[in-house]
Write a protein that holds these residues in place. Structure first.
Motif, PDB file in Angstrom:
ATOM      1  N   THR A   1       4.044   2.067   2.896  1.00 41.41           N
ATOM      2  CA  THR A   1       5.320   2.902   2.824  1.00 41.41           C
ATOM      3  C   THR A   1       4.706   4.496   4.174  1.00 41.41           C
ATOM      4  N   ARG A   2       5.831   5.239   4.198  1.00 43.18           N
ATOM      5  CA  ARG A   2       6.208   5.270   5.052  1.00 43.18           C
ATOM      6  C   ARG A   2       4.672   6.972   4.291  1.00 43.18           C
ATOM      7  N   ALA A   3       4.691   7.165   2.971  1.00 39.70           N
ATOM      8  CA  ALA A   3       3.425   8.055   3.010  1.00 39.70           C
ATOM      9  C   ALA A   3       1.748   7.686   2.979  1.00 39.70           C
ATOM     10  N   ALA A   4       1.766   6.152   2.833  1.00 35.97           N
ATOM     11  CA  ALA A   4       0.618   5.483   3.540  1.00 35.97           C
ATOM     12  C   ALA A   4       0.141   4.823   4.779  1.00 35.97           C
ATOM     13  N   VAL A   5       1.299   5.249   5.809  1.00 38.85           N
ATOM     14  CA  VAL A   5       1.235   5.303   6.705  1.00 38.85           C
ATOM     15  C   VAL A   5       0.531   6.724   7.229  1.00 38.85           C
ATOM     16  N   GLU A   6       1.408   7.574   6.448  1.00 33.70           N
ATOM     17  CA  GLU A   6       0.692   8.668   6.911  1.00 33.70           C
ATOM     18  C   GLU A   6      -0.713   9.035   6.434  1.00 33.70           C
TER      19      GLU A   6
ATOM     20  N   ALA B   1      -3.677   3.806  -0.415  1.00 30.84           N
ATOM     21  CA  ALA B   1      -4.289   4.349   0.967  1.00 30.84           C
ATOM     22  C   ALA B   1      -5.279   4.394   1.014  1.00 30.84           C
ATOM     23  N   ILE B   2      -6.330   4.877  -0.185  1.00 27.62           N
ATOM     24  CA  ILE B   2      -7.616   4.842  -0.021  1.00 27.62           C
ATOM     25  C   ILE B   2      -8.657   3.292  -0.360  1.00 27.62           C
TER      26      ILE B   2
ATOM     27  N   ILE C   1       0.775  -1.141  -0.092  1.00 24.57           N
ATOM     28  CA  ILE C   1       0.255   0.012  -0.073  1.00 24.57           C
ATOM     29  C   ILE C   1       0.630   1.043  -0.226  1.00 24.57           C
ATOM     30  N   ASP C   2       0.527   1.937  -1.241  1.00 29.60           N
ATOM     31  CA  ASP C   2       1.452   3.440  -1.306  1.00 29.60           C
ATOM     32  C   ASP C   2       0.223   4.576  -0.749  1.00 29.60           C
ATOM     33  N   GLY C   3       1.250   5.877  -1.031  1.00 27.10           N
ATOM     34  CA  GLY C   3       0.017   6.669  -0.953  1.00 27.10           C
ATOM     35  C   GLY C   3      -1.005   6.974  -1.603  1.00 27.10           C
ATOM     36  N   GLU C   4      -0.735   8.621  -1.703  1.00 28.97           N
ATOM     37  CA  GLU C   4      -2.127   9.342  -2.230  1.00 28.97           C
ATOM     38  C   GLU C   4      -2.599   8.262  -3.877  1.00 28.97           C
ATOM     39  N   ALA C   5      -1.098   7.966  -4.680  1.00 32.72           N
ATOM     40  CA  ALA C   5      -1.270   7.306  -5.260  1.00 32.72           C
ATOM     41  C   ALA C   5       0.355   5.862  -5.299  1.00 32.72           C
TER      42      ALA C   5
END
Length: 208
Positions: free
Chosen positions: A195-200, A178-179, A154-158
């Motif tokens: 990822t770090r971005a996914a956690v945020e 993440a969504i 799972i990654d962040g925004e995309a």
């Protein structure tokens, strides 16, 4: 809860990350997880298409033969299932599977799914950067890391484009932004890679 940050090949990256106990530190409950997974799977089901029965077809109701003396059965309705164009006998009925579930229970279920992986099967990586998006290179990195046969990333925004391109031909590796994080996909994989971005993003989703 402090967790070490790794690279995709399993080697240690710089620094640790602090995970929120409100999201990753809950005690999982089987009943809540079961309710959310059941809700997800029921809502995936398509609506069964109904067949037209005797009362639904447009045929005449006029009696088309004599009661006696015709040498045939005493039919009175062309909509009977024995005739071509008649209604279906004991046909399929329309069924809907739109089960409802409280938003708070759905959110709690996702937190518990993340917490269950935090106890066993959670990996935090710095980023998903893969040179040139090559499948062979990524497969080698993941094999070296030893994340297991079924991995959800799972990654962040995309999702990182190169990583998504490299991972789509690797059996057992699935990728989501993440969504799109959900209880069923998290639980059915051996390892959850964030990822770090996914956690945020996930922590902001619950704190917002």
């Amino acid at each position: 809860m402090k967790v070490k940050v790794l690279n995709l090949d399993g080697s240690a990256a710089k620094g640790d990350i602090e995970l929120s106990d409100d999201v990753f530190g809950l005690e999982p409950r089987a009943d809540v997880l079961h309710r959310v997974v059941t809700w997800q799977l029921e809502n995936r089901r398509g609506i069964a298409r109904a067949t037209r029965e005797r009362s639904d077809v447009a045929r005449t109701g006029k009696k088309f033969g004599r009661q006696k003396g015709g040498g045939t059965a005493r039919h009175g309705d062309r909509a009977a299932p024995v005739f071509i164009g008649g209604g279906k006998a004991h046909g399929a009925r329309r069924r809907e599977f739109n089960v409802s579930l409280n938003k708070k229970v759905r959110a709690l279920g996702l937190k518990m799914a993340l917490s269950s992986k935090a106890q066993n099967g959670l990996v935090i990586v710095d980023s998903l950067d893969v040179a040139d998006g090559k499948t062979k290179a990524l497969a080698g990195q993941l094999a070296k890391a030893g994340f297991g046969k079924k991995v959800l990333v799972i990654d962040g925004e995309a999702v990182n484009d190169n990583f998504a391109r490299a991972a789509r031909n690797i059996i057992g590796v699935n990728v989501l932004p993440a969504i799109g994080a959900n209880v069923y996909d998290i639980l059915k994989h051996d390892t959850l890679v964030l990822t770090r971005a996914a956690v945020e993003k996930l922590e902001a989703r619950f704190n917002g």
